[in-house]
Design an enzyme around this catalytic site. Structure first.
Site: not given
Ligand code: NOJ
Length: 573
Positions: A39, A41, A47, A116, A217, A270, A343-344
């Site tokens: 991050d 900000n 971000d 993705d 995806d 995927e 991430h899955d």
């Protein structure tokens, strides 16, 4: 000296095979979950400026392609995978200009970016669906799959991956729309040529911004069996029913013809529901579809079919069998991706290694596996410092729609929160989505403010800052292993042979390119093991290229005394 000469010779041999040599075979991919990376900000959400600030870090690991999880505008029901507008950046991450600056700065540092792109479904809040929902005569109606219910029941018995029926009824009508994932992720009707053209235009929009490809995806689901047969209620994985529909290859070839043949890109599918029987159709070079798909059976090895919250025991024999099976794609003039998490899935270290006593050794052993295998390695953010699973105290602390839906359902069967949480601790996707651990400062150095998802308390001793200072850290080992792969074409283009497929705890394989042979020996267990090299390997002279134990002394004979999770990479001379 001998090594240097032989590497040079090999590089020449490979560069003579121009048509076989591709940048996407040689690269190392680093996958970023932008919301949890850095991050900049102070809003507690990662971000683009955060990624920008860390490009040198990623380059220092040695990766040269960044794969960004979905960055598009989304109401975030399924955090970014329910897209409201494919041409707009999610405001949490920045603006289109910020993205362009990221691509440009990354390019100058020798890093390519792939995105993705969820192409199987849009959000129910996408303008196409809004129009389709409001007016049955809208041309957008045919962008999705609709069916009338029968006697107040859904059109068939299809279940969604995220719990519950895969059909949702529109209020005030008998019409149901199809969604294989959450009910806010509506499946697009790829049979409609206009839908396909829309997607190709979207892809062109991003390719023209200078990106180097896509992770597609849900690609295996874009074509459906539109007879919509009920499926058997059995213990097969749902993907068995939905994946690889009759037109999927026609669509992918069309995508190539209409668009991709103009670009030198890397397309990663995927691979849910794709197995070795049908994978060659997706990734054989001459078919002009994709460059690689993920071997899902490896990623799901510890998951029972159709039971996200159960645990399945796995063993190394199965693991090797799956890896070896996928590596046979090389016989089809094809390529593939190799990964142990994203991430899955829960953290790679927590599933395949040891979070406790052997954290260092096992994380390094898994890195050795990924970086010496056949196929393009995908590293997932945080694995390079040995990040591990999280345990939140309440279901409310979890963000994943899958967790929330499953809990709602299981509560009805009197499953208690604590019993449910135990399953989430092992299987939940949020395990891999906690903020990146940059330092031992507040919020793990991820953000100045409280982060959108709590950091893992172990950031105090698992973080980049500490690992950078320690020559023997997991991070510094990754750097060595990536470099080894990058300077030795044998690890990329070499043939692959499992030299001992029936050994229950050791994975030993050879890679061979021209006259160069390397041997990789990995102890996948916490048990010290005396591993005996058989003929002909026992007769080679060996030179140790990499080992995850620093005090390793060269052993001359055929017997290798492997310590817990020991990894060794030899050149055979
Ligand atoms: C696969 C993505 O990786 C996952 O995060 C997402 O939830 C599903 N597809 C549905 O879009």
């Amino acid at each position: 000296m001998k090594d240097q000469v032989s590497i040079q010779e090999l590089q020449e041999q490979v560069s003579n095979q121009q048509s076989y040599k591709k940048w996407w075979k040689e690269c190392v991919v680093y996958q970023i979950y932008p919301r949890s990376f850095k991050d900049s900000n102070g809003d507690g959400i990662g971000d683009f400026s955060g990624i920008l600030a860390k490009l040198d870090y990623i380059a220092s690991v040695g990766a040269n392609v960044l794969c960004l999880c979905s960055i598009f505008d989304s109401p975030n029901d399924n955090i970014g995978y329910d897209i409201r507008d494919y041409r707009t950046i999610h405001p949490d991450f920045g603006t289109l200009e910020d993205f362009e600056a990221l691509v440009e700065t990354a390019r100058k540092k020798g890093l390519k970016i792939i995105l993705d792109l969820p192409i199987n479904h849009t959000s129910t809040r996408h303008v196409w669906f809004q129009a389709a929902q409001q007016n049955p005569n809208s041309p957008y109606r045919n962008y999705y799959h609709w069916k009338r219910g029968e006697n107040g029941k859904p059109p068939n018995n299809w279940q969604s991956f995220f719990v519950g029926n895969a059909w949702t009824k529109l209020d005030g009508s008998d019409d149901y729309y199809l969604h294989l994932f959450s009910k806010t992720q509506v499946d697009l009707n790829w049979e409609n040529p206009q839908v396909r053209q829309e997607i190709y235009r979207i892809m062109r929009f991003w390719l023209d911004k200078g990106i180097a490809g896509f992770r597609l995806d849900g690609v295996s689901f874009i074509s459906k069996n539109l007879d919509l047969p009920n499926h058997l209620i059995d213990n097969r994985h749902l993907a068995t029913y939905y994946a690889n529909g009759p037109q999927v290859h026609q669509y992918l070839q069309e995508m190539h013809q209409e668009l991709l043949k103009e670009y030198d890109v890397m397309m990663v599918g995927e691979g849910l529901g794709i197995d070795l029987k049908n994978a060659p159709k997706y990734v054989s070079d001459e078919r002009k579809e994709l460059q690689m798909v993920y071997p899902f059976d490896l990623l799901e090895i510890d998951r029972p079919k159709n039971d996200f919250y159960g645990v399945r025991m796995w063993n190394l024999l199965e693991f090797k069998h799956i890896v070896n099976k996928w590596n046979r794609l090389s016989e089809h003039n094809a390529w593939n991706a190799i990964m142990l998490g994203n991430h899955d899935f829960p953290r790679m270290l927590s599933r395949f290694g040891d979070e406790g006593t052997h954290r260092q050794a096992s994380a390094k052993m898994l890195a050795t596996f990924l970086l010496t295998q056949w196929g393009t390695p995908f590293l997932y953010q945080g694995d390079e410092i040995g990040m591990s699973n999280i345990r939140f105290n309440s279901v409310d602390d979890y963000k994943d729609v899958w967790v929330k839906n499953a809990y709602e359902k299981l509560k009805k069967y009197n499953v208690t929160e604590s019993a449910f949480l135990k399953a989430v601790y092992t299987n939940g996707r949020d395990n891999a989505r906690t903020p990146f651990q940059w330092s031992d400062e507040a919020n793990a150095g991820f953000s100045d403010k409280e982060s959108w998802m709590s950091v893992n308390a172990n950031y105090e001793y698992i973080n980049v800052k500490d690992e950078q200072k320690d020559a023997n850290s997991i991070l510094n080992y990754y750097k060595k292993a990536v470099r080894l792969r990058k300077v030795n074409p044998t690890f990329v283009y070499g043939d692959y042979v499992d030299i001992d497929p029936y050994h229950e705890t050791v994975f030993a394989y050879k890679r061979k390119l021209g006259d160069d042979s390397v041997l990789v020996v990995l102890n996948f267990s916490r048990k010290p093991t005396l591993y005996v090299l058989e003929v002909p390997y026992r007769f080679y002279y060996r030179s140790l290229l990499l080992c995850n134990y620093t005090d390793r002394e060269e052993e001359k004979g055929p017997e290798l005394s492997l310590r817990p999770y020991e990894a060794r990479v030899y050149r055979l001379l």
